[in-house]
Design a protein around this motif. Structure first.
Motif, PDB file in Angstrom:
ATOM      1  N   UNK A  61       0.824  -1.212   0.000  1.00 60.99           N
ATOM      2  CA  UNK A  61       0.000   0.000   0.000  1.00 60.99           C
ATOM      3  C   UNK A  61       0.860   1.265   0.000  1.00 60.99           C
ATOM      4  N   UNK A  62       1.956   1.223   0.748  1.00 64.23           N
ATOM      5  CA  UNK A  62       2.777   2.422   0.901  1.00 64.23           C
ATOM      6  C   UNK A  62       3.720   2.663  -0.275  1.00 64.23           C
ATOM      7  N   UNK A  63       4.266   1.591  -0.834  1.00 62.08           N
ATOM      8  CA  UNK A  63       5.342   1.723  -1.820  1.00 62.08           C
ATOM      9  C   UNK A  63       4.974   1.228  -3.210  1.00 62.08           C
ATOM     10  N   UNK A  64       3.838   0.552  -3.326  1.00 59.51           N
ATOM     11  CA  UNK A  64       3.436   0.032  -4.621  1.00 59.51           C
ATOM     12  C   UNK A  64       4.006  -1.352  -4.880  1.00 59.51           C
ATOM     13  N   UNK A  65       3.607  -1.984  -5.985  1.00 55.51           N
ATOM     14  CA  UNK A  65       4.054  -3.339  -6.295  1.00 55.51           C
ATOM     15  C   UNK A  65       5.516  -3.391  -6.698  1.00 55.51           C
ATOM     16  N   UNK A  66       6.099  -4.589  -6.594  1.00 55.78           N
ATOM     17  CA  UNK A  66       7.486  -4.813  -6.982  1.00 55.78           C
ATOM     18  C   UNK A  66       7.534  -5.727  -8.200  1.00 55.78           C
ATOM     19  N   UNK A  67       8.661  -5.692  -8.900  1.00 58.63           N
ATOM     20  CA  UNK A  67       8.891  -6.563 -10.041  1.00 58.63           C
ATOM     21  C   UNK A  67       9.716  -7.773  -9.594  1.00 58.63           C
ATOM     22  N   UNK A  68       9.992  -8.663 -10.544  1.00 59.38           N
ATOM     23  CA  UNK A  68      10.776  -9.867 -10.236  1.00 59.38           C
ATOM     24  C   UNK A  68      12.211  -9.525  -9.850  1.00 59.38           C
ATOM     25  N   UNK A  69      12.672  -8.330 -10.173  1.00 56.22           N
ATOM     26  CA  UNK A  69      14.033  -7.906  -9.840  1.00 56.22           C
ATOM     27  C   UNK A  69      14.084  -7.043  -8.590  1.00 56.22           C
ATOM     28  N   UNK A  70      12.947  -6.901  -7.910  1.00 51.84           N
ATOM     29  CA  UNK A  70      12.882  -6.012  -6.764  1.00 51.84           C
ATOM     30  C   UNK A  70      12.370  -6.731  -5.515  1.00 51.84           C
ATOM     31  N   UNK A  91      11.206  -5.529  -1.065  1.00 49.55           N
ATOM     32  CA  UNK A  91      11.154  -4.498  -0.043  1.00 49.55           C
ATOM     33  C   UNK A  91      12.309  -4.744   0.922  1.00 49.55           C
ATOM     34  N   UNK A  92      13.119  -3.731   1.145  1.00 47.85           N
ATOM     35  CA  UNK A  92      14.275  -3.890   2.020  1.00 47.85           C
ATOM     36  C   UNK A  92      14.343  -2.794   3.058  1.00 47.85           C
ATOM     37  N   UNK A  93      14.888  -3.134   4.225  1.00 47.24           N
ATOM     38  CA  UNK A  93      15.053  -2.148   5.291  1.00 47.24           C
ATOM     39  C   UNK A  93      16.301  -1.306   5.029  1.00 47.24           C
ATOM     40  N   UNK A  94      16.148  -0.009   5.116  1.00 45.91           N
ATOM     41  CA  UNK A  94      17.266   0.919   4.954  1.00 45.91           C
ATOM     42  C   UNK A  94      17.214   1.916   6.109  1.00 45.91           C
ATOM     43  N   UNK A  95      18.128   1.783   7.095  1.00 38.38           N
ATOM     44  CA  UNK A  95      19.264   0.857   7.125  1.00 38.38           C
ATOM     45  C   UNK A  95      18.817  -0.566   7.464  1.00 38.38           C
ATOM     46  N   UNK A  96      19.627  -1.541   7.049  1.00 39.46           N
ATOM     47  CA  UNK A  96      19.333  -2.933   7.344  1.00 39.46           C
ATOM     48  C   UNK A  96      19.487  -3.193   8.844  1.00 39.46           C
ATOM     49  N   UNK A  97      18.928  -4.293   9.307  1.00 40.14           N
ATOM     50  CA  UNK A  97      18.911  -4.574  10.744  1.00 40.14           C
ATOM     51  C   UNK A  97      20.309  -4.627  11.334  1.00 40.14           C
ATOM     52  N   UNK A  98      21.263  -5.193  10.612  1.00 43.93           N
ATOM     53  CA  UNK A  98      22.619  -5.336  11.128  1.00 43.93           C
ATOM     54  C   UNK A  98      23.331  -3.998  11.288  1.00 43.93           C
ATOM     55  N   UNK A 151       8.565   2.780   7.863  1.00 45.65           N
ATOM     56  CA  UNK A 151       9.231   4.023   7.498  1.00 45.65           C
ATOM     57  C   UNK A 151      10.645   3.776   6.977  1.00 45.65           C
ATOM     58  N   UNK A 152      11.256   2.680   7.381  1.00 46.33           N
ATOM     59  CA  UNK A 152      12.602   2.343   6.928  1.00 46.33           C
ATOM     60  C   UNK A 152      12.598   1.388   5.732  1.00 46.33           C
ATOM     61  N   UNK A 153      11.433   1.090   5.198  1.00 48.42           N
ATOM     62  CA  UNK A 153      11.311   0.139   4.091  1.00 48.42           C
ATOM     63  C   UNK A 153      11.325   0.867   2.758  1.00 48.42           C
ATOM     64  N   UNK A 154      12.120   0.343   1.830  1.00 53.02           N
ATOM     65  CA  UNK A 154      12.216   0.909   0.485  1.00 53.02           C
ATOM     66  C   UNK A 154      12.147  -0.214  -0.544  1.00 53.02           C
ATOM     67  N   UNK A 155      11.844   0.136  -1.779  1.00 55.89           N
ATOM     68  CA  UNK A 155      11.941  -0.816  -2.891  1.00 55.89           C
ATOM     69  C   UNK A 155      13.393  -0.833  -3.339  1.00 55.89           C
ATOM     70  N   UNK A 156      14.008  -2.040  -3.335  1.00 53.71           N
ATOM     71  CA  UNK A 156      15.425  -2.175  -3.664  1.00 53.71           C
ATOM     72  C   UNK A 156      15.595  -3.289  -4.701  1.00 53.71           C
ATOM     73  N   UNK A 157      16.773  -3.337  -5.304  1.00 50.73           N
ATOM     74  CA  UNK A 157      17.100  -4.410  -6.236  1.00 50.73           C
ATOM     75  C   UNK A 157      17.441  -5.658  -5.439  1.00 50.73           C
ATOM     76  N   UNK A 158      16.726  -6.745  -5.697  1.00 50.04           N
ATOM     77  CA  UNK A 158      16.791  -7.899  -4.811  1.00 50.04           C
ATOM     78  C   UNK A 158      18.188  -8.495  -4.703  1.00 50.04           C
ATOM     79  N   UNK A 159      18.863  -8.752  -5.814  1.00 49.04           N
ATOM     80  CA  UNK A 159      20.157  -9.428  -5.752  1.00 49.04           C
ATOM     81  C   UNK A 159      21.238  -8.529  -5.169  1.00 49.04           C
ATOM     82  N   UNK A 160      21.253  -7.266  -5.576  1.00 50.60           N
ATOM     83  CA  UNK A 160      22.246  -6.350  -5.027  1.00 50.60           C
ATOM     84  C   UNK A 160      22.057  -6.160  -3.527  1.00 50.60           C
TER      85      UNK A 160
END
Length: 201
Positions: free
Chosen positions: A138-147, A149-156, A164-173
């Motif tokens: 709902x917040x960021x829209x749909x993703x493609x097969x190459x995408x 949702x990732x946490x930025x910054x990541x948990x580590x 609020x920390x979730x963004x659409x990112x490139x899955x493999x990278x």
């Protein structure tokens, strides 16, 4: 091959093909993955379900990623992934869920439960994972097969895993970067297959 469990998944959560599974790879994985998965690949190709909540994957696309987490001695075969990058995998028989953000692979049941996993375990409408996917969708829209949702910054790196920390990112990278950071951040002595070693007296 009876694919009623896969058909249940499709009926309840929809399906969309995004790629073919190469025939030579299906031959390569015969005997290593359930016959039901081979039949899904052959008849439907690689598909997504639940508005991108779950994606069936080509294991070849995740070989380098799982090696970055667990090394070549644990050759996980990733057959599905979620919109938040959780990986569903097989390792010499048992099923595993790989949680990249904490560099952990949780062992599940053996391959005999694979059909049930497909129909009711990949997407659970009452789960926290499903709710998180719906919020991100709902917040960021749909993703493609190459995408994903990732946490930025990541948990580590101190992220809290909030919307609020979730963004659409490139899955493999993104997963390669998570592997680099998370495996350095885990505590000394932590077993990546989900158990702590018994300490010496």
């Amino acid at each position: 091959m009876d694919l009623i469990d896969y058909e249940i998944l499709c009926e309840e959560h929809g399906h969309e093909q995004y790629a073919e599974m190469p025939a030579q790879l299906m031959e390569k994985y015969a005997g290593q993955v359930p016959a039901e998965l081979l039949a899904i690949w052959a008849q439907y190709g690689l598909t997504s379900h639940g508005q991108g909540e779950v994606w069936f994957t080509n294991p070849e696309d995740y070989t380098e990623i799982v090696q970055a987490f667990f090394g070549p001695e644990r050759p996980f075969l990733v057959f599905a992934r979620t919109s938040f990058g959780h990986l569903k995998a097989i390792l010499r028989g048992p099923l595993y869920t790989i949680l990249p953000q904490i560099a952990l692979a949780k062992r599940g049941n053996d391959l005999s439960v694979f059909p049930t996993l497909v129909s009711s375990g990949l997407i659970s409408p009452w789960s926290a994972a499903h709710a998180e996917h719906q919020q991100a969708l709902r917040a960021l829209g749909p993703i493609t097969s190459e995408q994903m949702y990732g946490y930025v910054p990541m948990l580590a790196l101190g992220g809290e895993g909030t919307l609020e920390e979730t963004q659409v990112v490139r899955v493999h990278e993104y997963l390669r970067l998570v592997a680099q950071v998370a495996t350095q951040a885990v505590r000394e002595g932590w077993d990546p297959l989900g158990t702590r070693p018994t300490s010496e007296p």
